[in-house]
Design a protein around this motif. Structure first.
Motif, short mmCIF file in Angstrom:
data_model
loop_
_atom_site.label_atom_id
_atom_site.label_comp_id
_atom_site.label_asym_id
_atom_site.label_seq_id
_atom_site.Cartn_x
_atom_site.Cartn_y
_atom_site.Cartn_z
N ARG A 109 0.83 -1.21 0.00
CA ARG A 109 0.00 0.00 0.00
C ARG A 109 0.87 1.26 0.00
O ARG A 109 0.59 2.23 -0.72
N SER A 110 1.96 1.24 0.78
CA SER A 110 2.86 2.38 0.82
C SER A 110 3.51 2.64 -0.53
O SER A 110 3.63 3.79 -0.97
N LEU A 111 3.90 1.56 -1.20
CA LEU A 111 4.49 1.70 -2.53
C LEU A 111 3.48 2.32 -3.50
O LEU A 111 3.80 3.26 -4.25
N LYS A 112 2.27 1.83 -3.49
CA LYS A 112 1.25 2.32 -4.41
C LYS A 112 0.88 3.77 -4.11
O LYS A 112 0.66 4.57 -5.03
N GLU A 113 0.79 4.12 -2.83
CA GLU A 113 0.44 5.49 -2.46
C GLU A 113 1.48 6.50 -2.91
O GLU A 113 1.17 7.66 -3.17
N SER A 114 2.72 6.04 -3.02
CA SER A 114 3.79 6.93 -3.48
C SER A 114 3.85 7.01 -5.01
O SER A 114 4.63 7.81 -5.55
N GLY A 115 3.06 6.19 -5.69
CA GLY A 115 3.02 6.23 -7.14
C GLY A 115 3.67 5.05 -7.83
O GLY A 115 3.65 4.97 -9.07
N VAL A 116 4.24 4.12 -7.07
CA VAL A 116 4.83 2.92 -7.66
C VAL A 116 3.70 1.99 -8.11
O VAL A 116 2.78 1.70 -7.34
N ARG A 117 3.76 1.54 -9.32
CA ARG A 117 2.76 0.59 -9.84
C ARG A 117 3.27 -0.82 -9.54
O ARG A 117 4.27 -1.25 -10.11
N PHE A 118 2.58 -1.48 -8.66
CA PHE A 118 3.04 -2.78 -8.14
C PHE A 118 2.11 -3.89 -8.60
O PHE A 118 0.88 -3.72 -8.66
N ALA A 119 2.70 -5.05 -8.91
CA ALA A 119 1.89 -6.23 -9.25
C ALA A 119 2.66 -7.49 -8.90
O ALA A 119 3.90 -7.51 -8.88
N PHE A 120 1.91 -8.54 -8.62
CA PHE A 120 2.50 -9.87 -8.42
C PHE A 120 2.45 -10.62 -9.75
O PHE A 120 1.47 -10.58 -10.49
N SER A 121 3.52 -11.36 -10.02
CA SER A 121 3.59 -12.22 -11.19
C SER A 121 3.25 -13.65 -10.80
O SER A 121 3.58 -14.10 -9.70
N GLN A 122 2.57 -14.36 -11.71
CA GLN A 122 2.26 -15.78 -11.53
C GLN A 122 1.41 -16.05 -10.28
O GLN A 122 1.69 -16.98 -9.53
N LYS A 123 0.38 -15.26 -10.09
CA LYS A 123 -0.54 -15.55 -8.99
C LYS A 123 -1.35 -16.79 -9.34
O LYS A 123 -2.01 -16.83 -10.39
N PRO A 124 -1.33 -17.83 -8.51
CA PRO A 124 -2.08 -19.04 -8.82
C PRO A 124 -3.58 -18.82 -8.67
O PRO A 124 -4.03 -17.98 -7.89
N SER A 125 -4.36 -19.58 -9.45
CA SER A 125 -5.81 -19.49 -9.38
C SER A 125 -6.40 -20.87 -9.65
O SER A 125 -5.69 -21.79 -10.05
N PHE A 126 -7.66 -21.01 -9.42
CA PHE A 126 -8.34 -22.28 -9.69
C PHE A 126 -8.91 -22.27 -11.12
O PHE A 126 -9.30 -21.20 -11.62
N PRO A 127 -8.96 -23.39 -11.82
CA PRO A 127 -8.47 -24.70 -11.37
C PRO A 127 -6.95 -24.81 -11.52
O PRO A 127 -6.30 -23.89 -12.01
N TYR A 128 -6.40 -25.93 -11.10
CA TYR A 128 -4.97 -26.23 -11.19
C TYR A 128 -4.15 -25.29 -10.31
O TYR A 128 -3.08 -24.83 -10.69
N PHE A 129 -4.67 -25.01 -9.12
CA PHE A 129 -4.00 -24.08 -8.21
C PHE A 129 -2.60 -24.56 -7.86
O PHE A 129 -1.64 -23.79 -7.91
N PHE A 130 -2.46 -25.83 -7.49
CA PHE A 130 -1.15 -26.33 -7.04
C PHE A 130 -0.16 -26.41 -8.20
O PHE A 130 1.04 -26.18 -8.02
N TYR A 131 -0.65 -26.72 -9.38
CA TYR A 131 0.22 -26.72 -10.55
C TYR A 131 0.76 -25.32 -10.80
O TYR A 131 1.97 -25.13 -11.03
N GLN A 132 -0.11 -24.32 -10.76
CA GLN A 132 0.33 -22.95 -10.99
C GLN A 132 1.21 -22.44 -9.86
O GLN A 132 2.14 -21.65 -10.08
N LEU A 133 0.94 -22.90 -8.65
CA LEU A 133 1.77 -22.52 -7.51
C LEU A 133 3.22 -22.97 -7.71
O LEU A 133 4.15 -22.31 -7.26
N ASN A 134 3.40 -24.07 -8.39
CA ASN A 134 4.73 -24.64 -8.59
C ASN A 134 5.48 -24.00 -9.74
O ASN A 134 6.69 -24.20 -9.88
N ARG A 135 4.78 -23.24 -10.58
CA ARG A 135 5.42 -22.60 -11.74
C ARG A 135 5.67 -21.13 -11.42
O ARG A 135 4.74 -20.34 -11.31
N ARG A 136 6.96 -20.77 -11.27
CA ARG A 136 7.29 -19.43 -10.81
C ARG A 136 7.93 -18.59 -11.91
O ARG A 136 8.52 -19.12 -12.86
N ASN A 137 7.80 -17.27 -11.78
CA ASN A 137 8.54 -16.36 -12.64
C ASN A 137 9.88 -16.07 -11.96
O ASN A 137 9.96 -15.30 -11.01
N HIS A 138 10.92 -16.72 -12.44
CA HIS A 138 12.24 -16.68 -11.82
C HIS A 138 13.14 -15.62 -12.46
O HIS A 138 14.32 -15.50 -12.12
#
Length: 392
Positions: A109-138
């Motif tokens: 929240r602090s980053l965003k309030e200062s103007g930094v555009r923040f996002a998470f990469s490779q957020k897992p979702s259903f279906p195949y949650f555990f499969y996606q959890l195992n695949r990371r953006n390295h």
């Protein structure tokens, strides 16, 4: 016990179905470029230069890291990004969902309030949650004003600058790019940003200024769980005299292992450098069966003992040097998003060989005699690691 078994079966089914039904993004092989390339092997030196370039940014800062922590060096990193955002510089920070799990909502929240555009990469979702959890953006990519780029093995955290007493001297390789290659780092960052946010910026010319041609010929290759195995096997098959591999994890596929053994049979000298310490359970034990086969064919295997060796490199003769984010393991081959820089420059290759000689001077050589004298406990951990090696 029934519930435990049921959950394990659910995870296995989820992972199996995910592999069958989820399509990986294709490998991206960028054109040959010419840039000036600076090598960093020490985190203190890297981040002194890195933060200086961030402070000089005037238009945009694009950052992707696998791991960002919340310690002192991370707070310093956040501070500089926030300051530039407040000055009106566009700042985008993309962090892998698993690698950034320690980031609190307050920090984001602090980053965003200062103007930094923040996002998470490779957020897992259903279906195949555990499969996606195992695949990371390295991948670890930074682009500043479209003119300066960074890529390599360092993340953001105190261990990467040698301040974690559990690891000591942290050895890693990171590249600073000035020249044509920066446009490819920019393209890949914006591709990953689009995947995470749906924001389409790849055609925005303001992020792609005209770039000078440097002196070092190189090519970036971005993979997403496919293509890297063949790239590494192809590199190994090219060798006529010498192969040097540096990696914190050594769990090769059958194809890559066969290429290494074939090279040894043809008289190619193979040197492998890994850490003595382990930063994850069972990864050290998972490498030992492969080491045994390679030792029998005459490979030289060393374990770095003065700190932790986290670097990723492959050197072929005097012709090609690969530095990037990919480890020499099945996770990088078949699961993670990676980006590597293949450098075709004899002077740079000689520089890397000098670095490797220094690392070897602080390493112990592994022998067949040591392998045969392993304890029952070590052999047991090897057996367990063999079952899990694809996910280690």
């Amino acid at each position: 016990m029934i519930w435990v078994v049921a959950i394990l079966l659910l995870i296995v089914l989820d992972e199996w179905l995910g592999r069958r039904r989820k399509r990986h993004a294709p490998k991206k092989e960028y054109p040959l470029r010419q840039s000036n390339i600076t090598l960093f092997t020490n985190g203190q030196h890297l981040f002194a230069d890195y933060f200086l370039e961030i402070k000089k940014a005037t238009h945009h800062i694009h950052v992707l890291f696998y791991i960002v922590k919340t310690d002192d060096i991370s707070q310093q990193f956040f501070f500089f990004l926030q300051q530039k955002a407040k000055e009106g510089v566009e700042v985008r920070l993309l962090v892998d969902w698993v690698g950034g799990f320690r980031l609190s909502r307050k920090t984001i929240r602090s980053l965003k309030e200062s103007g930094v555009r923040f996002a998470f990469s490779q957020k897992p979702s259903f279906p195949y949650f555990f499969y996606q959890l195992n695949r990371r953006n390295h991948r670890k990519i930074t682009v500043i004003d479209g003119k300066i780029g960074y890529i390599g093995g360092f993340n953001i955290g105190k261990e990467y600058i040698g301040q974690d007493t559990d690891f000591g001297d942290w050895r890693d390789y990171h590249l600073k790019i000035n020249g044509e290659g920066v446009m490819d780092l920019q393209t890949q960052f914006l591709t990953d940003w689009k995947a995470a946010t749906a924001e389409v910026l790849q055609q925005e010319t303001r992020y792609f200024p005209e770039l000078p041609r440097g002196t070092i010929v190189h090519r970036f290759i971005a993979t997403n769980g496919n293509g890297l195995e063949e790239d590494f096997a192809h590199l190994i098959r090219q060798a006529k005299r010498e192969i040097i591999i540096g990696s914190p994890y050594f769990i090769p596929s059958k194809k890559v292992m066969k290429a290494l053994i074939d090279a040894l049979k043809h008289g190619v000298a193979v040197t492998i450098l890994v850490p003595l310490k382990a930063d994850h359970p069972l990864v050290k034990e998972a490498a030992l069966p492969y080491f045994y086969r390679l030792l029998k064919h005459g490979a030289h295997i060393y374990r770095f003992y003065q700190g932790f060796y986290h670097a990723k490199t492959i050197i072929i003769d005097d012709d090609v040097c690969d530095i990037g984010t990919a480890n020499f393991d099945k996770r990088s081959f078949f699961l993670n998003g990676e980006m590597n820089c293949f450098i075709y420059d004899r002077a740079f290759t000689q520089q890397m060989k000098h670095v490797i000689r220094y690392e070897l001077s602080r390493s112990e050589r592994l022998t067949l005699d040591w392998w045969k004298k392993r304890s029952v406990w070590e052999r047991g951990k090897e057996s367990i690691s063999a079952l899990l090696e694809r996910w280690l």
